[in-house]
Design a protein around this motif. Structure first.
Motif, short mmCIF file in Angstrom:
data_model
loop_
_atom_site.label_atom_id
_atom_site.label_comp_id
_atom_site.label_asym_id
_atom_site.label_seq_id
_atom_site.Cartn_x
_atom_site.Cartn_y
_atom_site.Cartn_z
N SER A 214 2.38 1.94 -3.39
CA SER A 214 1.40 2.44 -4.36
C SER A 214 1.09 3.92 -4.16
CB SER A 214 0.11 1.62 -4.28
OG SER A 214 -0.55 1.85 -3.04
N ARG B 90 0.83 -1.21 0.00
CA ARG B 90 0.00 0.00 0.00
C ARG B 90 0.87 1.26 0.00
NH1 ARG B 90 -2.76 3.74 3.08
NH2 ARG B 90 -1.45 3.33 4.90
N ARG C 78 1.65 -6.89 -5.60
CA ARG C 78 1.35 -6.59 -7.01
C ARG C 78 -0.05 -6.02 -7.15
NH1 ARG C 78 2.66 -5.56 -10.96
NH2 ARG C 78 2.27 -7.15 -12.51
N GLN C 79 -0.99 -6.57 -6.41
CA GLN C 79 -2.36 -6.09 -6.49
C GLN C 79 -2.45 -4.62 -6.06
OE1 GLN C 79 -4.87 -7.79 -7.74
NE2 GLN C 79 -6.40 -6.18 -7.38
N SER C 80 -1.66 -4.25 -5.06
CA SER C 80 -1.68 -2.87 -4.56
C SER C 80 -0.97 -1.90 -5.49
CB SER C 80 -1.05 -2.80 -3.17
OG SER C 80 -1.76 -3.58 -2.24
N GLN D 226 1.85 -11.48 -4.65
CA GLN D 226 0.57 -11.16 -5.29
C GLN D 226 -0.14 -10.02 -4.57
OE1 GLN D 226 -1.11 -15.22 -5.26
NE2 GLN D 226 -1.27 -15.06 -7.48
N SER D 227 -0.06 -10.00 -3.25
CA SER D 227 -0.68 -8.93 -2.48
C SER D 227 -0.05 -7.58 -2.82
CB SER D 227 -0.53 -9.21 -0.99
OG SER D 227 -0.95 -8.11 -0.21
N LYS E 249 -0.12 -2.36 -8.92
CA LYS E 249 -0.18 -2.54 -10.37
C LYS E 249 -0.60 -1.28 -11.12
CE LYS E 249 -4.88 -4.51 -10.36
NZ LYS E 249 -5.67 -5.71 -10.72
N ARG E 250 -1.24 -0.33 -10.41
CA ARG E 250 -1.63 0.91 -11.08
C ARG E 250 -0.41 1.77 -11.41
NH1 ARG E 250 -2.40 5.94 -9.33
NH2 ARG E 250 -2.12 5.28 -7.16
N SER F 296 2.24 -15.57 -2.37
CA SER F 296 1.01 -14.89 -1.95
C SER F 296 1.30 -13.46 -1.51
CB SER F 296 0.33 -15.67 -0.83
OG SER F 296 1.19 -15.78 0.29
#
Length: 509
Positions: A54, A51, A78-80, A75-76, A82-83, A72
């Motif tokens: 990002s 977070r 990357r999800q935060s 991935q957490s 990726k923008r 995992s």
């Protein structure tokens, strides 16, 4: 609606074909301390790290993470991110993974994982360096203006004792040699080079000088703040430096972070508090650390190196980042802090890197006067060197001779280890045979059982030692042999004797 593959390719093509000139790069490196089952609050901390990345201002362009062991957690993050960091790579290596991640605003056009030939010992299973397969995560990024930036992210072998008694200093020096070769090769290709990671070394140590000189790169912190520390204030070398410069014996927290870039063992980091303070924090009793408090153990182990100064790249700003705590747990986000740097591109120099390199190692320009003994600080001019100028870009023949002495000392140790282990295997085999003979003639069942149990455990231990001595130590000695030849060849190019091929004395010869 999710973008189709054609749409995604169209967007990437637009990015690659853009005329946008990249005038600056915002880079960050962080050891996440993401050990599964061992690192406390791992999931919560790494999610918060994602977070923070990002939301970071200015927006980051390139991020290198170490000790991100589980997919995992990757991935957490990357999800935060990726923008702002749409491209990423989780690197697989060793038995338990390499823990290395590269995130980027720019497309990754090529990626590879280089495993270090020398990387700890399997017998030190409680340390884990050998099992995680440490190496260098390599990624080629294509910037919008078409330039290639090569990123090298690594985590060198941890020091478990103080230098020069560190039994793994030879491993870490060999690893520094290997990543320096990778970075230099990228410079020879004319690419911008960015080296990131937890290098487990202090500034001006063997590995540090080796990386800057052999890799043709610069440490961003020493480039921006050449008067910064060369270790913790309790270390002999740094204590001597501060005494020579008539500085206070111990820096406070503000100086430690802002001037020296200390990322590890700071009193600001809650994971470096004693057990009583940590337990009090878990119960809601916080501890306030004032900027004026002394920080005697803090040191810098995390680095950003860059090569591209001949093309006009320079350091604009460096700082320690992610010192904030988790908003709810109130612990530090990792047991390390991050290093952040901003590189900007101006006018290139009149000489390209290729032209300078073609002049040969003895004619390369120096960024500081050379020293005969960097590590021990016996040189009278060293205080000036480490206070007002960046690290020297040319190392002397005596430096290579010190590495060769280090290799020779460690090689003798490993040969002795191999003899003991193979001797243990032979002895356990003979004892096992003798036990079976004794069992045959034994009149008592309990005696036969004890002999059978002891001989079985003995042959198991002996076989394991034999495999380690015959296979692993043999492989290690071969890697040491290769490393030694490369160092001798480098010494030869600096005017030393020509290297000779040395036959390896194998146990089966």
């Amino acid at each position: 609606m999710a973008p189709t593959p054609a749409t995604a390719r169209s967007k990437e093509t637009t990015l690659l074909d853009s005329d946008e000139i990249v005038s600056s790069l915002h880079i960050l490196t962080l050891n996440c301390w993401g050990l599964k089952y061992l690192a406390k609050y791992r999931i919560e901390r790494l999610a918060e790290i994602g977070r923070r990345l990002s939301l970071h201002q200015p927006a980051l362009d390139i991020v290198g993470l170490q000790e991100c062991w589980t997919y995992s957690d990757y991935q957490s993050i990357r999800q935060s991110t990726k923008r702002v960091l749409p491209y990423g790579k989780f690197y697989h290596s060793g038995i338990f993974g390499g823990g290395l991640v590269i995130l980027s605003r720019f497309p990754i056009v090529e990626s590879s994982m280089f495993r270090y030939p020398l990387n700890g010992r399997p017998t030190a299973f409680f340390r884990g360096d050998w099992f995680v397969g440490k190496g260098v995560a390599c990624a080629k990024l294509r910037l919008p203006d078409g330039q290639i930036a090569e990123v090298f992210n690594t985590h060198l072998h941890a020091p478990y004792e103080r230098e020069p008694n560190d039994s793994y200093i030879c491993h870490r020096t060999a690893q520094a040699w290997d990543i320096a070769k990778l970075m230099k090769d990228a410079r020879l290709r004319g690419h911008l080079v960015i080296g990131l990671g937890d290098f487990n070394m202090v500034p001006m140590s063997f590995a540090h000088v080796l990386i800057e000189s052999r890799g043709s790169v610069r440490d961003v912190w020493r480039d921006a703040k050449p008067a910064s520390s060369i270790g913790a204030s309790i270390d002999v070398a740094e204590a001597d430096r501060r005494k020579r410069l008539q500085l206070a014996p111990t820096p406070d927290v503000q100086e430690s972070l802002n001037e020296h870039g200390h990322t590890c063992d700071s009193i600001v980091n809650t994971w470096r508090w004693n057990e009583a303070h940590r337990k009090a924090l878990e119960k809601g009793h916080d501890r306030e650390i004032l900027p004026a408090e002394l920080d005697p153990r803090a040191k810098r182990l995390d680095y950003i190196f860059f090569g591209g100064f001949e093309e006009g790249w320079k350091v604009d700003q460096v700082q320690v980042a992610l010192t904030e705590r988790h908003p709810t747990i109130r612990c530090s986000l990792s047991d390390h802090f991050a290093v952040e740097a901003t590189l900007s591109r101006g006018s290139p120099s009149t000489s390209s890197f290729l032209e300078v390199e073609a002049q040969g190692p003895l004619q390369r320009p120096r960024s500081g006067s050379a020293t005969e003994d960097i590590v021990s600080m016996r040189d009278a001019d060293l205080a000036k060197l480490i206070s007002h100028q960046p690290t020297t870009s040319v190392i002397t023949p005596s430096f290579y001779e010190q590495i060769l002495a280090m290799i020779n000392k460690y090689t003798l140790r490993e040969r002795k280890q191999r003899r003991w282990r193979l001797g243990h295997f032979v002895g356990s085999a003979l004892f096992s045979i003798g036990s079976f003979v004794a069992i045959w003639w034994s009149k008592y069942n309990y005696v036969a059982f004890v002999l059978l149990l002891i001989s079985t455990l003995g042959i198991l231990g002996g076989t394991l030692d034999g495999l380690i001595g015959g296979l692993f130590v043999g492989s290690e000695l071969r890697a040491l042999n290769e490393f030694e030849w490369e160092v001798r060849n480098a010494l030869y190019l600096e005017g030393g004797p020509m290297p000779e091929e040395k036959p390896l004395q194998d146990w089966y010869d």
